[in-house]
Structure formats: structure tokens, C-alpha cells
Scaffold this motif. Structure first.
Motif, short mmCIF file in Angstrom:
data_model
loop_
_atom_site.label_atom_id
_atom_site.label_comp_id
_atom_site.label_asym_id
_atom_site.label_seq_id
_atom_site.Cartn_x
_atom_site.Cartn_y
_atom_site.Cartn_z
N GLU A 30 38.92 -69.99 -32.64
CA GLU A 30 39.39 -69.03 -33.32
C GLU A 30 38.75 -68.77 -34.74
O GLU A 30 38.55 -67.73 -35.13
CB GLU A 30 41.07 -69.22 -33.49
N ARG A 31 38.40 -70.07 -35.29
CA ARG A 31 37.67 -69.90 -36.55
C ARG A 31 36.51 -69.51 -36.38
O ARG A 31 36.06 -68.70 -37.08
CB ARG A 31 37.83 -71.27 -37.25
N GLN A 32 35.58 -70.13 -35.54
CA GLN A 32 34.31 -69.42 -35.50
C GLN A 32 34.14 -68.01 -35.11
O GLN A 32 33.45 -67.28 -35.59
CB GLN A 32 33.79 -70.49 -34.20
N ALA A 33 35.53 -67.57 -34.12
CA ALA A 33 35.26 -66.09 -33.94
C ALA A 33 35.55 -65.32 -35.20
O ALA A 33 34.93 -64.17 -35.17
CB ALA A 33 36.47 -65.75 -32.81
N SER A 34 36.59 -65.75 -36.08
CA SER A 34 36.59 -65.16 -37.31
C SER A 34 35.61 -64.70 -38.09
O SER A 34 35.28 -63.97 -38.84
CB SER A 34 37.62 -65.73 -38.31
N LEU A 35 34.30 -65.75 -38.03
CA LEU A 35 33.15 -65.23 -38.76
C LEU A 35 32.24 -64.02 -38.31
O LEU A 35 31.34 -63.70 -39.00
CB LEU A 35 32.00 -66.50 -38.56
N LEU A 36 32.51 -63.64 -37.33
CA LEU A 36 32.06 -62.12 -36.64
C LEU A 36 32.70 -61.10 -37.05
O LEU A 36 32.24 -59.92 -36.70
CB LEU A 36 32.08 -62.45 -35.03
N ARG A 37 33.73 -61.17 -38.15
CA ARG A 37 34.38 -59.97 -38.51
C ARG A 37 33.42 -59.20 -39.49
O ARG A 37 32.27 -59.67 -39.91
CB ARG A 37 35.55 -60.43 -39.44
N THR A 38 33.73 -58.05 -39.87
CA THR A 38 32.85 -57.03 -40.32
C THR A 38 33.46 -56.72 -41.78
O THR A 38 34.75 -56.27 -41.60
CB THR A 38 32.43 -55.64 -39.65
N PRO A 39 32.91 -56.66 -42.85
CA PRO A 39 31.75 -57.34 -43.23
C PRO A 39 31.74 -59.02 -42.75
O PRO A 39 32.88 -59.55 -43.11
CB PRO A 39 31.39 -57.10 -44.32
N ALA A 40 30.81 -59.54 -42.65
CA ALA A 40 30.79 -60.87 -42.19
C ALA A 40 30.78 -61.63 -43.39
O ALA A 40 30.17 -61.26 -44.56
CB ALA A 40 29.39 -61.25 -41.36
N PRO A 41 31.50 -63.14 -43.65
CA PRO A 41 31.39 -63.52 -45.11
C PRO A 41 30.12 -64.41 -45.23
O PRO A 41 29.38 -64.51 -44.15
CB PRO A 41 32.54 -64.69 -44.63
N LEU A 42 29.81 -64.57 -46.32
CA LEU A 42 28.64 -65.28 -46.40
C LEU A 42 28.96 -66.96 -46.54
O LEU A 42 29.64 -67.25 -47.02
CB LEU A 42 28.07 -65.09 -48.13
N VAL A 43 27.91 -67.44 -45.64
CA VAL A 43 28.22 -68.78 -45.24
C VAL A 43 27.27 -69.74 -45.84
O VAL A 43 25.94 -69.67 -45.47
CB VAL A 43 28.57 -69.32 -43.90
N TYR A 44 27.44 -70.52 -46.92
CA TYR A 44 26.55 -71.58 -47.33
C TYR A 44 26.82 -72.79 -46.77
O TYR A 44 27.88 -73.33 -47.04
CB TYR A 44 26.64 -71.54 -48.71
#
Length: 271
Positions: free
Chosen positions: A148-162
Motif C-alpha cells: 500500500e505504501r509503495q502504491a501511494s508513491l504513484l499518486r499525482t502529483p508524485a512526491p519527491l523522494v530523496y
């Protein structure tokens, strides 16, 4: 009621606890503040437990049983929540993670959950089951939440992940050579995304590495920042900017010292 979050008691032990708390409160016509007075907690705390953003402690469960006259039902249900594979504080963190505009990760030893392949994640949880650290049911719960957490990264707009990974994360073989090779390939794909920055903190940094423990920093939609860190027993969410700001500074220093994204990808390709 406007903005009333829908609850799914079947989702997890935490959700089931929150669902019962809300149902009994509604049956008595109490507001969250009124129940809070009866239990010795704030209405905000009651809301957080009902919606799964905060796990019920033993004291909270006892207080709920006294307020509702339910014997030890809440305490028994609370024990099931506390026996979950998720550390205290983590469910609340996940709620913020799913709405964050920026996510900053630093990890030691293993690839962070958000970047794990299913096979790599399964190897980690299966290892915990074999050691007796968690049950098979808890392993399934952990993997389902990770998906579920990984799927949430596909939201629009996508979060910036460092993501800054200690070199140990890419050198420690998890799940065997094939699983690890696929995980390393996945990291190079992650690095190619326009909304990500990927770096490796090499061993040669030595004492210049800013952190000795994993840490996650979130920037929320209102530009406020929170930090999440874990010990072996519990997770801690920190909102006080007097404590979060030094961690942000340390993270920026770590990024400056770590290998560039191009150098980091080259390290992975070499492996």
C-alpha cells in the motif's frame, strides 16, 4: 458528518480497535471531546486512535473499558494491536507519508521499504519469521502495508523522494544472488525517475556520515516537516521543529558528502 473518515475494521487490529471505539461512542451520543474527558485524554487523541493514526496503549485500553463498562474487551483487543508486526508510532507515520510532498530516506543495512522489490521484502519478512521475531500472519500484514505504501508513491502529483543508502544496503545480499540482482536493478530504475534522487553513502565517508541510525524526514503539504526514527522496540514521530531542523541540516550535509547519483548508479552496475 462532514469530513468524517470512513473506517474499515477488517483492515487491521488497529482499525478494528478504532472502529469499536467509534461505534460505542456513537451509540452513546458522545463527542470525541466528551469521551476524552471520561477517559482522561484529549479529543484529538481519541480521533487519532479511532482513525488508526495512533495505537492504543495498555492505559488507553483500560480507560476505554472503564468509560464504556466493557469489562476487559478493549484491553484484550489492545493486546492484539500491540502484538502486531508494526512498531508503535508507525501507523501514524504512514498516514503522513501517504500525503507528504517530499520524502527523505536514510537507511543502513537493508534497502528501505519503499524501494524494496516484492521478493526482497518477502525475504526480509521470512527471515524474521524463521527467527521467531514475528508470526506468519504478522509477516503478511507487514507485506500488505508495504504494498500500500509503495502504491501511494504513484499518486499525482508524485512526491519527491530523496534516498541516501549506506553502502551496506547494496552490498548485503538478501534473498540470494538473483533476488539481490533484481533489487539492484530496481534501484537503478528508481534513480531514473524525474521525481527521485538516489545516492549511496560509501564506507569511505567514515565519521563524516551524518547518521548512525535510519531516519525518514517528511515535508507535508503545508511545508511543515516531521521526522520518524526507530529503535528495535518502537518508532518515534517528531514534530518539534527545534528537533527536526538539525536533522534536516544533517541530511543535507549527508547528501553533499555522499556519492552523486551517477556515481551511485555506477557502483550498483559494478556490483
Amino acid at each position: 458528518m462532514l469530513n468524517r473518515k470512513q473506517l474499515d475494521p477488517k483492515k487491521s487490529p488497529t482499525a478494528a480497535f478504532g472502529g469499536r471505539l467509534r461505534r460505542l461512542r456513537d451509540e452513546r451520543g458522545w463527542t470525541q471531546d466528551e469521551l476524552g474527558v471520561r477517559m482522561g485524554y484529549s479529543g484529538t487523541h481519541i480521533s487519532a486512535v479511532e482513525t488508526g493514526r495512533r495505537s492504543p496503549t495498555s492505559h488507553f485500553s483500560h480507560s476505554a473499558d472503564r468509560a464504556f463498562g466493557t469489562g476487559d474487551k478493549f484491553e484484550r483487543q489492545g493486546r492484539a494491536v500491540r502484538n502486531t508486526a508494526l512498531l508503535e508510532g508507525f501507523p501514524e507515520y504512514v498516514t503522513h507519508e501517504s500525503r507528504a510532498t517530499e520524502i527523505r530516506l536514510f537507511e543502513l543495512g537493508i534497502v528501505p521499504g519503499l524501494l524494496q522489490t516484492p521478493e526482497y521484502a518477502a525475504a526480509i519478512t521470512n527471515g524474521a519469521v524463521r527467527r521467531g521475531a514475528i508470526t506468519e500472519q504478522q509477516a503478511e500484514e507487514r507485506l500488505a502495508l508495504l504494498a500500500e505504501r509503495q502504491a501511494s508513491l504513484l499518486r499525482t502529483p508524485a512526491p519527491l523522494v530523496y534516498a541516501v543508502l549506506d553502502e551496506s544496503c547494496i552490498r548485503r545480499v538478501v534473498g540470494g544472488p538473483e533476488v539481490m540482482a533484481a533489487q539492484l536493478d530496481s534501484l537503478t530504475v528508481f534513480a531514473e525517475s524525474p521525481s527521485t534522487v538516489f545516492q549511496v553513502a560509501p564506507y569511505i565517508l567514515g565519521e563524516r556520515r551524518s547518521f548512525d541510525l535510519p531516519v525518514t524526514l517528511l515535508t507535508l503539504t503545508d511545508r511543515s516537516c516531521i521526522a520518524y526514527s526507530e529503535s528495535a522496540q518502537q518508532g518515534r514521530l517528531e514534530r518539534d521543529m527545534k528537533l527536526v531542523q538539525p536533522m534536516l541540516t544533517a541530511y543535507h550535509q549527508l547528501q553533499a558528502e555522499a556519492a552523486s547519483q551517477a556515481e551511485s548508479v555506477a557502483m550498483i552496475n559494478q556490483l
